[in-house]
Design a protein around this motif. Sequence first.
Motif, PDB file in Angstrom:
ATOM      1  N   SER A  11       0.839  -1.196   0.000  1.00  9.21           N
ATOM      2  CA  SER A  11       0.000   0.000   0.000  1.00  9.21           C
ATOM      3  C   SER A  11       0.876   1.249   0.000  1.00  9.21           C
ATOM      4  O   SER A  11       2.034   1.212   0.419  1.00  9.21           O
ATOM      5  CB  SER A  11      -0.939   0.015   1.212  1.00  9.21           C
ATOM      6  N   VAL A  13       0.411   5.773   0.417  1.00 10.75           N
ATOM      7  CA  VAL A  13      -0.448   6.911   0.763  1.00 10.75           C
ATOM      8  C   VAL A  13      -0.009   8.096  -0.083  1.00 10.75           C
ATOM      9  O   VAL A  13       0.944   8.000  -0.868  1.00 10.75           O
ATOM     10  CB  VAL A  13      -0.382   7.236   2.271  1.00 10.75           C
ATOM     11  N   ARG A  14      -0.680   9.212   0.099  1.00  7.27           N
ATOM     12  CA  ARG A  14      -0.364  10.402  -0.700  1.00  7.27           C
ATOM     13  C   ARG A  14       1.128  10.717  -0.676  1.00  7.27           C
ATOM     14  O   ARG A  14       1.784  10.623   0.352  1.00  7.27           O
ATOM     15  CB  ARG A  14      -1.141  11.605  -0.191  1.00  7.27           C
ATOM     16  N   GLN A  16       3.445   9.095  -2.196  1.00  7.91           N
ATOM     17  CA  GLN A  16       4.280   7.903  -2.295  1.00  7.91           C
ATOM     18  C   GLN A  16       4.035   7.259  -3.653  1.00  7.91           C
ATOM     19  O   GLN A  16       3.035   7.538  -4.312  1.00  7.91           O
ATOM     20  CB  GLN A  16       3.981   6.904  -1.180  1.00  7.91           C
ATOM     21  N   LEU A  29       0.498   8.012  -6.007  1.00 10.34           N
ATOM     22  CA  LEU A  29      -0.670   8.633  -5.409  1.00 10.34           C
ATOM     23  C   LEU A  29      -0.211  10.036  -5.028  1.00 10.34           C
ATOM     24  O   LEU A  29       0.559  10.230  -4.092  1.00 10.34           O
ATOM     25  CB  LEU A  29      -1.167   7.870  -4.186  1.00 10.34           C
ATOM     26  N   ASP A  31       0.044  14.096  -4.069  1.00  8.95           N
ATOM     27  CA  ASP A  31      -0.341  14.897  -2.916  1.00  8.95           C
ATOM     28  C   ASP A  31      -1.738  15.492  -3.082  1.00  8.95           C
ATOM     29  O   ASP A  31      -2.435  15.736  -2.100  1.00  8.95           O
ATOM     30  CB  ASP A  31       0.704  16.001  -2.682  1.00  8.95           C
ATOM     31  N   ARG A  55      -6.700   8.835  -0.900  1.00  8.66           N
ATOM     32  CA  ARG A  55      -5.902   8.939   0.330  1.00  8.66           C
ATOM     33  C   ARG A  55      -4.920   7.780   0.463  1.00  8.66           C
ATOM     34  O   ARG A  55      -3.872   7.935   1.073  1.00  8.66           O
ATOM     35  CB  ARG A  55      -6.799   8.945   1.563  1.00  8.66           C
ATOM     36  N   ALA A  56      -5.282   6.610  -0.092  1.00  8.40           N
ATOM     37  CA  ALA A  56      -4.400   5.443  -0.036  1.00  8.40           C
ATOM     38  C   ALA A  56      -4.692   4.565  -1.240  1.00  8.40           C
ATOM     39  O   ALA A  56      -5.831   4.495  -1.713  1.00  8.40           O
ATOM     40  CB  ALA A  56      -4.618   4.656   1.251  1.00  8.40           C
ATOM     41  N   VAL A  58      -4.159   0.545  -2.293  1.00  4.95           N
ATOM     42  CA  VAL A  58      -3.879  -0.734  -1.642  1.00  4.95           C
ATOM     43  C   VAL A  58      -4.026  -1.854  -2.662  1.00  4.95           C
ATOM     44  O   VAL A  58      -5.031  -1.924  -3.378  1.00  4.95           O
ATOM     45  CB  VAL A  58      -4.866  -0.968  -0.469  1.00  4.95           C
ATOM     46  N   ASP A  69     -10.740   6.586  -0.156  1.00  2.21           N
ATOM     47  CA  ASP A  69     -10.853   7.980   0.252  1.00  2.21           C
ATOM     48  C   ASP A  69     -10.556   8.096   1.748  1.00  2.21           C
ATOM     49  O   ASP A  69     -10.163   7.123   2.401  1.00  2.21           O
ATOM     50  CB  ASP A  69     -12.219   8.568  -0.122  1.00  2.21           C
ATOM     51  N   GLU A  70     -10.765   9.274   2.316  1.00  3.79           N
ATOM     52  CA  GLU A  70     -10.411   9.498   3.720  1.00  3.79           C
ATOM     53  C   GLU A  70     -11.242   8.665   4.687  1.00  3.79           C
ATOM     54  O   GLU A  70     -10.853   8.444   5.831  1.00  3.79           O
ATOM     55  CB  GLU A  70     -10.524  10.974   4.076  1.00  3.79           C
ATOM     56  N   ARG A  72     -11.963   5.516   4.032  1.00  5.75           N
ATOM     57  CA  ARG A  72     -11.576   4.156   3.653  1.00  5.75           C
ATOM     58  C   ARG A  72     -12.606   3.482   2.741  1.00  5.75           C
ATOM     59  O   ARG A  72     -12.685   2.261   2.672  1.00  5.75           O
ATOM     60  CB  ARG A  72     -11.238   3.306   4.872  1.00  5.75           C
TER      61      ARG A  72
END
Length: 115
Positions: A11, A13-14, A16, A29, A31, A55-56, A58, A69-70, A72
Amino acid sequence: MADAVFPTGTSIVRNQALTNGRGDSVLRLQDDGNFVLYQDDKPTWQAEGVYPNGRAAVFAYDGNLVVLDENRRVIWESRTGAHENQGSTLAVQDDHNVVIYNPEGRPIWATGTNN
């Protein structure tokens, strides 16, 4: 260099990214919440409907690549999640394609950006 291969459970996140062996294909993903594949710093593919809420990202254990999204909630998916796809791999390839391979090594999803 070789393709970069990632197992289920990977996974990001923003801000990365997953990068191929040469570093010229980057699945990021951003910013700003967008999920984009870059080839030589130029965007070549993006997940529809993700911006600005990603937001992530996976690579789930069932073989499905999802963006959350934020809260999940899944806002984009590769639609490759299935019991028989447990043990799949996600490859960011040196040919600039991103591919999900099932456990037998057969491609089941791709960005279609190879050249």
